[in-house]
Motif scaffolding. Structure first.
Motif, PDB file in Angstrom:
ATOM      1  N   UNK A  69      -2.820  -1.282  -9.442  1.00  0.00           N
ATOM      2  CA  UNK A  69      -1.785  -2.321  -9.383  1.00  0.00           C
ATOM      3  C   UNK A  69      -2.278  -3.615 -10.004  1.00  0.00           C
ATOM      4  N   UNK A  70      -3.504  -4.018  -9.655  1.00  0.00           N
ATOM      5  CA  UNK A  70      -4.045  -5.283 -10.155  1.00  0.00           C
ATOM      6  C   UNK A  70      -4.122  -5.275 -11.682  1.00  0.00           C
ATOM      7  N   UNK A  71      -4.632  -4.197 -12.253  1.00  0.00           N
ATOM      8  CA  UNK A  71      -4.777  -4.144 -13.711  1.00  0.00           C
ATOM      9  C   UNK A  71      -3.411  -4.165 -14.402  1.00  0.00           C
ATOM     10  N   UNK A  78       0.821  -1.205   0.000  1.00  0.00           N
ATOM     11  CA  UNK A  78       0.000   0.000   0.000  1.00  0.00           C
ATOM     12  C   UNK A  78       0.859   1.261   0.000  1.00  0.00           C
ATOM     13  N   UNK A  79       2.035   1.167   0.622  1.00  0.00           N
ATOM     14  CA  UNK A  79       2.926   2.309   0.671  1.00  0.00           C
ATOM     15  C   UNK A  79       3.493   2.696  -0.680  1.00  0.00           C
ATOM     16  N   UNK A  80       3.367   1.800  -1.660  1.00  0.00           N
ATOM     17  CA  UNK A  80       3.837   2.127  -3.009  1.00  0.00           C
ATOM     18  C   UNK A  80       2.868   2.969  -3.809  1.00  0.00           C
ATOM     19  N   UNK A  81       1.649   3.156  -3.320  1.00  0.00           N
ATOM     20  CA  UNK A  81       0.650   3.929  -4.066  1.00  0.00           C
ATOM     21  C   UNK A  81       1.087   5.382  -4.198  1.00  0.00           C
ATOM     22  N   UNK A 127      -3.510  -6.968  -2.670  1.00  0.00           N
ATOM     23  CA  UNK A 127      -2.369  -7.034  -1.768  1.00  0.00           C
ATOM     24  C   UNK A 127      -2.431  -8.253  -0.853  1.00  0.00           C
ATOM     25  N   UNK A 128      -3.626  -8.578  -0.356  1.00  0.00           N
ATOM     26  CA  UNK A 128      -3.773  -9.702   0.566  1.00  0.00           C
ATOM     27  C   UNK A 128      -3.320 -11.011  -0.081  1.00  0.00           C
ATOM     28  N   UNK A 129      -3.761 -11.237  -1.301  1.00  0.00           N
ATOM     29  CA  UNK A 129      -3.434 -12.501  -1.966  1.00  0.00           C
ATOM     30  C   UNK A 129      -1.955 -12.582  -2.292  1.00  0.00           C
ATOM     31  N   UNK A 130      -1.337 -11.476  -2.714  1.00  0.00           N
ATOM     32  CA  UNK A 130       0.090 -11.520  -2.998  1.00  0.00           C
ATOM     33  C   UNK A 130       0.874 -11.728  -1.702  1.00  0.00           C
ATOM     34  N   UNK A 131       0.405 -11.155  -0.625  1.00  0.00           N
ATOM     35  CA  UNK A 131       1.043 -11.378   0.676  1.00  0.00           C
ATOM     36  C   UNK A 131       1.014 -12.862   1.031  1.00  0.00           C
ATOM     37  N   UNK A 148       7.018  -2.555  -3.498  1.00  0.00           N
ATOM     38  CA  UNK A 148       6.248  -1.322  -3.397  1.00  0.00           C
ATOM     39  C   UNK A 148       6.138  -0.684  -4.779  1.00  0.00           C
ATOM     40  N   UNK A 149       6.388  -1.464  -5.793  1.00  0.00           N
ATOM     41  CA  UNK A 149       6.272  -1.135  -7.214  1.00  0.00           C
ATOM     42  C   UNK A 149       6.184  -2.460  -7.952  1.00  0.00           C
TER      43      UNK A 149
END
Length: 456
Positions: free
Chosen positions: A192-194, A24-27, A252-256, A317-318
């Motif tokens: 990010x997802x797209x 989220x900090x990469x937004x 983010x949750x799933x990638x985590x 974060x990117x």
């Protein structure tokens, strides 16, 4: 691969929210989006084409020290200079001495290409004094693993031991390959997802356009991008096309969760790397690592761990685009142009997604599997070839770059950096095809000629 440049202690991880906060900090708002380009090259002795060791006279250590005259600052591990930091980013070493610039985050491609040019000019200035040259291809064309030195970096010793236990080609990945990558920003989780989905689906197109590793130990290896094939037999726990990215609800949750399931390599403590290869980060969160009983991870342990997965697109974060073989100067500029044109313009991103959104998991995997051998001739899910698809993708990217409106002093937009890729499509010749034509033609099978014609 990531090199630590800061030994300071970070905050302990208190909850899952701390893990997610890295993503989220990469937004960033659009006007803060930047381009970070990474490129590797092989280093060789001009006299005999040998790969120099770190500590020999005129070797990699002396190359790093020589670059300090341009303002680069040394990064030292156990008394050994293993990287440099400066205004243009970080210079680091891959396991067998491949030389990498991880460039600074820059606003536009004109700056990116100027950065690459500065770096290469500095390398050549020092290299000329040392009798060292730099080769721009995706895989050592004439070196066996046993021909290559190992750099004195602690994380590499751990990986070199672990890699053969999980795949047959991981050591080749570490020792014999070079790549060009680009790191890009996102505005939100949905953005990010797209971008992740478009990047994964079209990564085989980039692999085909940049295919540049058709020779192994002096002979054709049957592939256009053997480097890309290597990733198919490196470590299934941390590579691949990540089908879950296309599932409903991905974020983010799933990638985590994915990263928590990727086995660890190491933990960095007090200037040293502790071997925990194969251990679980979930156990680390619970203080149950046998090597560090009762100790729980810090935020830097999590960011280190994020750098040890190697899918075709990687999230930190990117987003990192990872599918291209190494190449010479024009291709260092072309790879970020390709992805910036597609992902940093909303209209282009929508158009690119329209090309791939109906592909199935099986179709994406089939394309990924076909490209290393067939490159432009690989069949696509829509019944065409990659060459035809690449033509459409490049039109979208060029339009995206035009709409960005970043002009140089001559009034040119960023679209000109795509010219090497337009040439690949127009000629139906990848860099690998050109290498093979020379090998079978004017070189008469003498692969040593590559040093004359494909160096920087």
């Amino acid at each position: 691969m990531t090199t630590r440049t800061d030994d300071s202690e970070s905050a302990p991880i208190e909850s899952r929210d701390d893990l997610l906060a890295v993503f989220a900090g990469g937004e960033k708002p659009r006007d803060a989006w930047r381009i970070g380009t990474e490129h590797e090259k092989f280093v060789y002795r001009c006299a005999d084409h040998r790969a120099p060791s770190w500590d020999e006279p005129g070797g990699i250590r002396d190359l790093l020290n020589g670059l300090t005259e341009f303002g680069w600052k040394p990064v030292v591990e156990h008394g050994n200079i293993i990287a440099l930091t400066g205004a243009d980013g970080t210079i680091s070493l891959e396991p067998a001495g491949q030389f990498e610039l991880s460039g600074a985050p820059l606003e536009n491609l004109h700056q990116t290409c100027a950065e690459a040019a500065r770096h290469l000019e500095q390398c050549k200035t020092v290299g000329d004094r040392l009798g060292i040259g730099f080769l721009g291809v995706g895989m050592w064309p004439d070196k066996a693993r046993t021909d290559l030195p190992i750099m004195p970096k602690g994380r590499y010793k751990i990986m070199l031991r672990y890699m053969p236990t999980v795949g047959n080609l991981g050591l080749d990945m570490m020792l014999r390959t070079c790549t060009i990558q680009v790191n890009l920003d996102y505005a939100s989780e949905a953005d990010m997802v797209k971008k992740f989905r478009v990047g994964l689906a079209l990564q085989p197109v980039a692999t085909a356009l940049f295919a540049n590793s058709p020779l192994t130990e002096g002979k054709p290896n049957g592939y256009k991008s053997f480097r890309s094939h290597i990733w198919e037999d490196t470590d299934p726990d941390r590579t691949g096309m990540l089908p879950f990215v296309f599932e409903h609800g991905f974020g983010y949750e799933r990638y985590c969760d994915y990263m928590l399931d990727v086995p660890m390599y190491f933990v960095y403590r007090d200037g040293s790397y502790i071997d925990v290869a194969g251990r679980s980060f979930r156990d680390f969160l619970d203080g149950k690592l046998p090597e560090l009983p009762g100790e729980k991870p810090r935020l830097t342990d999590w960011t280190d761990h994020l750098s040890t997965a190697f899918p075709e697109v990687r999230l930190k974060s990117f987003l990192e685009m990872r599918g291209a073989d190494g190449g010479r100067w024009g291709r260092i500029c072309a790879l970020p142009a390709f992805w910036v044109g597609l992902l940093y313009d909303d209209q282009a991103l929508d158009a690119a997604w329209d090309l791939v959104k109906h592909w199935t998991i099986a179709e994406r995997e089939a394309l990924r599997g076909a490209v290393p051998k067939q490159a432009l001739e690989a069949p696509t899910p829509d019944g065409r070839t990659v060459r035809a698809l690449a033509g459409d993708v490049l039109k979208i990217a060029a339009a995206g770059l035009s709409r960005r409106g970043f002009l140089n002093a001559a009034g040119d937009n960023e679209g000109g950096f795509l010219d090497p890729l337009h040439d690949v499509v127009a000629s139906d010749m990848t860099p690998a095809d050109r290498l093979l034509a020379k090998y079978h033609g004017e070189w008469g099978g003498d692969v040593s000629r590559i040093y004359e014609e494909f160096s920087f």
